[in-house]
Design a protein around this motif. Structure first.
Motif: not given
Length: 250
Positions: A88-96
């Motif tokens: 949750q601290g880096d959701p955008d990169r995690a999603q990719k």
């Protein structure tokens, strides 16, 4: 003629990129065989990942000969590590990163797609084996020891890795070119279809207008002809031949 030693000293920027990527990833794997969530996200989104991630086995960090059960277990473990809910601290990169893992897994679930990926990997290995043979031939011809750097299992594996990545990249470039060409052809066909439809519409409108005004044109022509005949008849009534005077005899 360039020597084998001279050839081996020449490295393209592409080769260096693959080598650096391979070395760094393997160092991380040695340090932590599982890798943390952040490390996995960094691995999957590093510069050049759009091409590195074309190899689904590399994305999932699983052996090409792994069973379907091993593949399923690996996907679950890796997808949990990079899932946005866990990062949750880096959701955008995690999603990719999660999308890259999911795409690789789905590709390997398709028997035909999996076979294509395996064919590329096998082709990369065969190419390296062929190049090793060619190097030895050249060394033998020059009377030098037949030792090559690929004799080291790790160096051979690295060479196969680099060649495999190149093959995947070349196939992806060709796919995009083919896709762009097909899109252009579809666009051109659509434009021709629209133009043909517009021409047909104009033709129908012209024909409709022609039919609707035909009676009027016929009546106008008849009236014109009638007026012409009436005028001709009237002119004839006024153009009487002159009387011939009879000569008087004395």
């Amino acid at each position: 003629m360039a020597t084998a030693e001279g050839e081996s000293s020449v490295h393209s920027v592409s080769d260096e990129l693959f080598q650096n990527f391979y070395t760094e990833v393997k160092q991380i794997e040695k340090r932590d065989s599982v890798l943390t969530s952040k490390q996995q996200i960094d691995r999957l989104l590093r510069p050049g990942a759009s091409y590195f991630n074309l190899n689904p086995f590399e994305v999932l960090q699983i052996d090409p000969e792994a069973t379907d059960d091993e593949l399923k277990k690996r996907f679950r473990a890796l997808s949990i590590l990079v899932h946005p809910d866990k990062n949750q601290g880096d959701p955008d990169r995690a999603q990719k990163a999660f999308e890259a893992v999911d795409k690789a897994y789905k590709l390997l679930l398709d028997p035909e797609q999996k076979k294509r990926a395996l064919d590329v990997i096998h082709a990369g290995k065969e190419y390296v084996e062929h190049m090793v043979k060619e190097k030895r031939k050249q060394l033998k011809k020059e009377g030098k020891p037949l030792d090559v750097e690929e004799d080291d299992p790790e160096m051979f594996k690295q060479a196969v890795y680099k060649q495999t990545m190149k093959l995947f990249a070349e196939l992806e470039i060709k796919r995009k070119e083919r896709e762009a060409k097909e899109m252009h052809e579809r666009k051109r066909a659509r434009e021709e279809e629209i133009e043909a439809a517009e021409n047909a519409k104009r033709q129908r409108e012209w024909q409709k207008n022609f039919e609707e005004t035909r009676d009027g044109r016929v009546d106008s022509w008849r009236n014109f002809q009638a007026k012409g005949k009436s005028k001709e008849k009237k002119n004839r009534s006024f153009l009487k031949p002159p009387k011939v005077k009879m000569e008087q005899r004395e």
